[in-house]
Design a protein around this motif. Sequence first.
Motif, PDB file in Angstrom:
ATOM      1  N   CYS A 110      -8.366  13.996  21.380  1.00  0.00           N
ATOM      2  CA  CYS A 110      -6.992  14.435  21.607  1.00  0.00           C
ATOM      3  C   CYS A 110      -6.835  14.975  23.032  1.00  0.00           C
ATOM      4  CB  CYS A 110      -6.614  15.537  20.613  1.00  0.00           C
ATOM      5  SG  CYS A 110      -6.725  15.062  18.890  1.00  0.00           S
ATOM      6  N   GLU A 111      -5.614  14.946  23.523  1.00  0.00           N
ATOM      7  CA  GLU A 111      -5.345  15.453  24.871  1.00  0.00           C
ATOM      8  C   GLU A 111      -4.025  16.220  24.872  1.00  0.00           C
ATOM      9  OE1 GLU A 111      -4.798  13.820  29.489  1.00  0.00           O
ATOM     10  OE2 GLU A 111      -5.232  12.416  27.852  1.00  0.00           O
ATOM     11  N   LEU A 112      -4.029  17.363  25.526  1.00  0.00           N
ATOM     12  CA  LEU A 112      -2.807  18.113  25.794  1.00  0.00           C
ATOM     13  C   LEU A 112      -2.593  18.136  27.309  1.00  0.00           C
ATOM     14  CD1 LEU A 112      -3.025  21.286  23.497  1.00  0.00           C
ATOM     15  CD2 LEU A 112      -1.581  19.272  23.166  1.00  0.00           C
ATOM     16  N   ILE A 113      -1.422  17.743  27.749  1.00  0.00           N
ATOM     17  CA  ILE A 113      -1.087  17.756  29.173  1.00  0.00           C
ATOM     18  C   ILE A 113       0.083  18.705  29.378  1.00  0.00           C
ATOM     19  CG2 ILE A 113      -0.283  16.418  31.153  1.00  0.00           C
ATOM     20  CD1 ILE A 113      -1.521  13.948  29.905  1.00  0.00           C
ATOM     21  N   TYR A 114      -0.068  19.609  30.343  1.00  0.00           N
ATOM     22  CA  TYR A 114       1.018  20.525  30.695  1.00  0.00           C
ATOM     23  C   TYR A 114       1.427  20.261  32.140  1.00  0.00           C
ATOM     24  CZ  TYR A 114       3.673  24.703  31.770  1.00  0.00           C
ATOM     25  OH  TYR A 114       4.675  25.560  32.169  1.00  0.00           O
ATOM     26  N   ILE A 115       2.725  20.091  32.368  1.00  0.00           N
ATOM     27  CA  ILE A 115       3.229  19.789  33.710  1.00  0.00           C
ATOM     28  C   ILE A 115       3.634  21.088  34.410  1.00  0.00           C
ATOM     29  CG2 ILE A 115       4.901  18.468  35.061  1.00  0.00           C
ATOM     30  CD1 ILE A 115       2.947  16.778  33.378  1.00  0.00           C
ATOM     31  N   HIS A 116       2.920  21.408  35.494  1.00  0.00           N
ATOM     32  CA  HIS A 116       3.232  22.605  36.282  1.00  0.00           C
ATOM     33  C   HIS A 116       4.390  22.345  37.253  1.00  0.00           C
ATOM     34  CE1 HIS A 116      -0.352  24.877  34.988  1.00  0.00           C
ATOM     35  NE2 HIS A 116      -0.964  23.717  35.013  1.00  0.00           N
ATOM     36  N   SER A 117       4.395  21.167  37.866  1.00  0.00           N
ATOM     37  CA  SER A 117       5.456  20.828  38.813  1.00  0.00           C
ATOM     38  C   SER A 117       5.413  19.332  39.094  1.00  0.00           C
ATOM     39  CB  SER A 117       5.293  21.608  40.133  1.00  0.00           C
ATOM     40  OG  SER A 117       4.077  21.241  40.782  1.00  0.00           O
ATOM     41  N   GLY A 118       6.478  18.853  39.719  1.00  0.00           N
ATOM     42  CA  GLY A 118       6.550  17.436  40.064  1.00  0.00           C
ATOM     43  C   GLY A 118       7.318  16.636  39.025  1.00  0.00           C
ATOM     44  N   LYS A 119       7.466  15.360  39.308  1.00  0.00           N
ATOM     45  CA  LYS A 119       8.169  14.456  38.407  1.00  0.00           C
ATOM     46  C   LYS A 119       7.454  13.112  38.365  1.00  0.00           C
ATOM     47  CE  LYS A 119      12.837  16.404  38.753  1.00  0.00           C
ATOM     48  NZ  LYS A 119      14.266  16.119  39.023  1.00  0.00           N
ATOM     49  N   GLY A 120       7.664  12.412  37.278  1.00  0.00           N
ATOM     50  CA  GLY A 120       7.076  11.091  37.121  1.00  0.00           C
ATOM     51  C   GLY A 120       7.461  10.533  35.767  1.00  0.00           C
ATOM     52  N   THR A 121       6.996   9.340  35.481  1.00  0.00           N
ATOM     53  CA  THR A 121       7.248   8.691  34.197  1.00  0.00           C
ATOM     54  C   THR A 121       5.936   8.587  33.443  1.00  0.00           C
ATOM     55  OG1 THR A 121       9.053   7.391  35.145  1.00  0.00           O
ATOM     56  CG2 THR A 121       8.161   6.631  33.063  1.00  0.00           C
ATOM     57  N   PHE A 122       5.967   8.897  32.154  1.00  0.00           N
ATOM     58  CA  PHE A 122       4.761   8.825  31.330  1.00  0.00           C
ATOM     59  C   PHE A 122       4.964   7.752  30.279  1.00  0.00           C
ATOM     60  CE2 PHE A 122       1.628  10.427  28.205  1.00  0.00           C
ATOM     61  CZ  PHE A 122       0.539  10.528  29.049  1.00  0.00           C
ATOM     62  N   PHE A 123       3.997   6.857  30.184  1.00  0.00           N
ATOM     63  CA  PHE A 123       4.043   5.777  29.201  1.00  0.00           C
ATOM     64  C   PHE A 123       3.025   6.064  28.112  1.00  0.00           C
ATOM     65  CE2 PHE A 123       1.868   1.667  28.092  1.00  0.00           C
ATOM     66  CZ  PHE A 123       2.804   1.255  27.163  1.00  0.00           C
ATOM     67  N   ILE A 124       3.474   6.118  26.843  1.00  0.00           N
ATOM     68  CA  ILE A 124       2.581   6.366  25.727  1.00  0.00           C
ATOM     69  C   ILE A 124       3.093   5.617  24.501  1.00  0.00           C
ATOM     70  CG2 ILE A 124       3.776   8.573  25.320  1.00  0.00           C
ATOM     71  CD1 ILE A 124       1.226   9.554  23.921  1.00  0.00           C
ATOM     72  N   ASP A 125       2.253   4.750  23.961  1.00  0.00           N
ATOM     73  CA  ASP A 125       2.541   4.068  22.701  1.00  0.00           C
ATOM     74  C   ASP A 125       3.928   3.439  22.697  1.00  0.00           C
ATOM     75  OD1 ASP A 125       1.843   3.238  20.135  1.00  0.00           O
ATOM     76  OD2 ASP A 125       2.808   4.954  19.196  1.00  0.00           O
ATOM     77  N   GLN A 126       4.220   2.600  23.684  1.00  0.00           N
ATOM     78  CA  GLN A 126       5.488   1.876  23.810  1.00  0.00           C
ATOM     79  C   GLN A 126       6.670   2.768  24.189  1.00  0.00           C
ATOM     80  OE1 GLN A 126       3.209  -0.933  23.318  1.00  0.00           O
ATOM     81  NE2 GLN A 126       5.286  -1.675  23.266  1.00  0.00           N
TER      82      GLN A 126
END
Length: 292
Positions: A38-54
Amino acid sequence: MDPIRKTLSPVGTLPFSLMHNLTKGRKEELPDHSHEWCELIYIHSGKGTFFIDQTFIELEKGDLIIIPPNIIHKSILEDRETLTSSALFFSPTMQTLTTDQRMILFQTSVKAKEARIFRHKCTQNEQQFVEGHFNQIDQERTNKCTNWEETVSLQILMLVIQLKRWMEHSVEEQEIIPTNLTWLKASLDYIELNLHEPIRLDNLAKEANISPVYFSKKFKRTIGMTVSDFLFKKKVLKARELLVQTDESIQSIAEQLGYQTMPHFYRLFKKETGITQLPIEKNIHCERRITC
């Protein structure tokens, strides 16, 4: 290029790893990949697009993402975009926790996948809570004081329990597809619906309304894998899911995914997972129990 499958490098005897408060740009991001923890990701700053399971998620500060095991995912950043994030990897089978506590970790990731709720947008107070736990885990890992592994296990458990509570009050987000990725969404949906059939580059290019040559180059640049590598990984991950979650025979699963011969299926499965039929059957029971 072979599909990427990350392996976990545990800290001490505890099956977890942490990349804390790191800034990455397009060049530092991994291609499309998956892993068995398992993975937990926390965004501190910035922007982007995340692709996960369609699914596509537009990331911003305060987002907490949960990634269940064996799901293809990737951050998609433009050339000048950066993301500062913390990524916590862990296995639900941590022996420092009780059986019931390990089940909480496992069931939370399963629920996220079933409900297709992978992101919680944290309020200001929630951001302080999440950042505090990530900081505490980082300090325990660094200082390694008495019983630090037990402390880290409990910190991870508390984070996941809180995320589970937040998820219980969440509804599935309406997916907002970036305009520059609508071509990709159409092709990914086509792959998902036709995974059991032979999928040709021409079909995918037609769905995207672009030429096959341009589609191939654009897919590799965006995802970081060739079309054939992506299809290979999708089929193997689907096979793993069916082996664990159903009582269907291995031959039946292979046929569902369009494999005409068992030797071909075994060869590809072993290439991706490193395991063959007998260990697969043992793994099914092991993963169902979660306590092995």
